[in-house]
Design an enzyme around this catalytic site. Structure first.
Site, mmCIF file in Angstrom:
data_model
loop_
_atom_site.group_PDB
_atom_site.id
_atom_site.type_symbol
_atom_site.label_atom_id
_atom_site.label_comp_id
_atom_site.label_asym_id
_atom_site.label_seq_id
_atom_site.Cartn_x
_atom_site.Cartn_y
_atom_site.Cartn_z
ATOM 1 N N ARG A 39 0.818 -1.223 0.000
ATOM 2 C CA ARG A 39 0.000 0.000 0.000
ATOM 3 C C ARG A 39 0.848 1.268 0.000
ATOM 4 O O ARG A 39 0.349 2.348 -0.293
ATOM 5 C CB ARG A 39 -0.947 0.008 1.206
ATOM 6 N N ARG A 40 2.123 1.145 0.300
ATOM 7 C CA ARG A 40 3.004 2.317 0.305
ATOM 8 C C ARG A 40 3.571 2.616 -1.077
ATOM 9 O O ARG A 40 4.248 3.617 -1.264
ATOM 10 C CB ARG A 40 4.149 2.096 1.296
ATOM 11 N N LYS A 170 1.219 -15.671 21.755
ATOM 12 C CA LYS A 170 2.604 -16.002 22.124
ATOM 13 C C LYS A 170 3.528 -14.805 22.012
ATOM 14 O O LYS A 170 4.592 -14.779 22.644
ATOM 15 C CB LYS A 170 3.108 -17.179 21.295
ATOM 16 N N ASP A 223 5.028 -22.237 17.893
ATOM 17 C CA ASP A 223 5.329 -20.825 17.639
ATOM 18 C C ASP A 223 5.879 -20.163 18.891
ATOM 19 O O ASP A 223 6.774 -19.309 18.829
ATOM 20 C CB ASP A 223 4.059 -20.118 17.166
ATOM 21 N N ASN A 235 9.617 -9.631 18.985
ATOM 22 C CA ASN A 235 9.020 -9.507 20.312
ATOM 23 C C ASN A 235 10.024 -9.860 21.403
ATOM 24 O O ASN A 235 10.090 -9.197 22.439
ATOM 25 C CB ASN A 235 7.781 -10.398 20.398
#
Length: 310
Positions: A39-40, A170, A223, A235
């Site tokens: 979309r950019r 997670k 995961d 993360n």
């Protein structure tokens, strides 16, 4: 060597980030004609979608709703299989990515793709496995055969919500494990965090309608282990940085891509409050992300909670 049993198809992929680009490579390796929409960039979405048999959404959580709306306005044939490969939660309506796509396209075949898939490893040609889940088994099998290879094994599941929530929840636990490692708390503490984190994931998921046993599979425990044991995980990197005492803004500025767990934590806390679900690890991660506590204080609260059965 190709292992798929389907003829070459046109596959459209929404999102040109690390995961979208990796999925494009997997699909191209199986002989499919792939077009990636970002979309950019100045790309004609209608042209990208035209003639596609499978449409994979790999945009960030923040982009799911606006991108789904743009696709709805353009329109797609009813037989096109939608695949949601985003791991996050909508902060306003507390919906998963697949639920947002399902609301926009209620009559479309919808599949969730999730699992222990670190993009960098897959791009290196290292083996990996994942799950494609749908209430429509035919749709799940079509995606399975389209993307599976000798280096990327896919399993089907009839529990799309459980598969999706495993990949979403997670991320928050991975932040906690990153903090634990930065504080050098040891293997015992890490094992406790991962195990009790899985228990939180199962409590939340089962209350929301997922099957508890799904979380013991690739999209849940698998995961969780991959994300909590790899410095490649964004993360985990967030948690490690916070554990070192660095401000969240600095940590996020140094990470490539989106650490969805940062934005998932407050949504899970909100859901847990609504449904009266115990999520002590997630609550402490949320406080830490908000600057309301320190890593050592969060650890103390977790260890000093009222004793209970496992």
């Amino acid at each position: 060597m190709k292992t798929n049993t389907t003829s070459p198809q046109k596959i459209a992929i929404l999102g040109a980030g690390a995961w979208g680009s990796t999925l494009a490579l997997l699909a191209q390796a199986q002989g499919h004609r792939v077009q990636v929409w970002d979309r950019r960039k100045d790309l004609d979405l209608k042209e990208v979608l035209q003639g596609s048999q499978i449409l994979i959404s790999a945009v960030s959580m923040a982009g799911v709703r606006p991108v789904a709306e743009v696709v709805r306005q353009v329109g797609i044939p009813p037989q096109v299989i939608l695949v949601s490969a985003t791991k996050g939660l909508d902060p306003l309506q507390l919906l998963t990515p697949a639920q947002i796509w399902g609301a926009a396209f209620p009559n479309q075949p919808l599949v969730v793709l999730s699992g222990p898939n670190l993009s960098a490893e897959i791009r290196q040609g290292l083996p990996a496995a994942a799950v494609v889940a749908s209430r429509d088994l035919w749709a799940a099998v079509q995606v399975q055969h389209a993307l599976a290879s000798e280096r990327f094994r896919l399993y089907t599941s009839s529990d799309p919500l459980g598969v999706e929530l495993g990949g979403i929840l997670k991320n928050v636990i991975a932040i906690a494990v990153g903090v634990c490692d930065a504080l050098h708390l040891g293997t015992n503490a890490r094992a406790a965090l991962v195990t009790r984190g899985l228990a939180e994931m199962i409590r939340v998921g089962s209350r929301l309608g997922a099957r508890p046993e799904t979380f013991n599979g690739l999209s849940g425990l698998g995961d969780l282990l991959a994300t909590c044991h790899s410095p490649l995980s964004r993360n985990y990197q967030v948690g490690y940085g916070l554990g070192q005492g660095r401000p969240l803004s600095q940590v996020l500025a140094e990470i490539e891509g989106t650490a969805e767990g940062v934005y998932t934590a407050p949504v899970v806390v909100k859901i847990a409050a609504q449904h009266n679900i115990r999520v002590p690890i997630t609550q402490e991660v949320h406080r830490l992300l908000q600057g309301q506590t320190t890593p050592t204080a969060a650890l103390a609260r977790l260890m000093e909670r009222q004793l209970t059965s496992e």
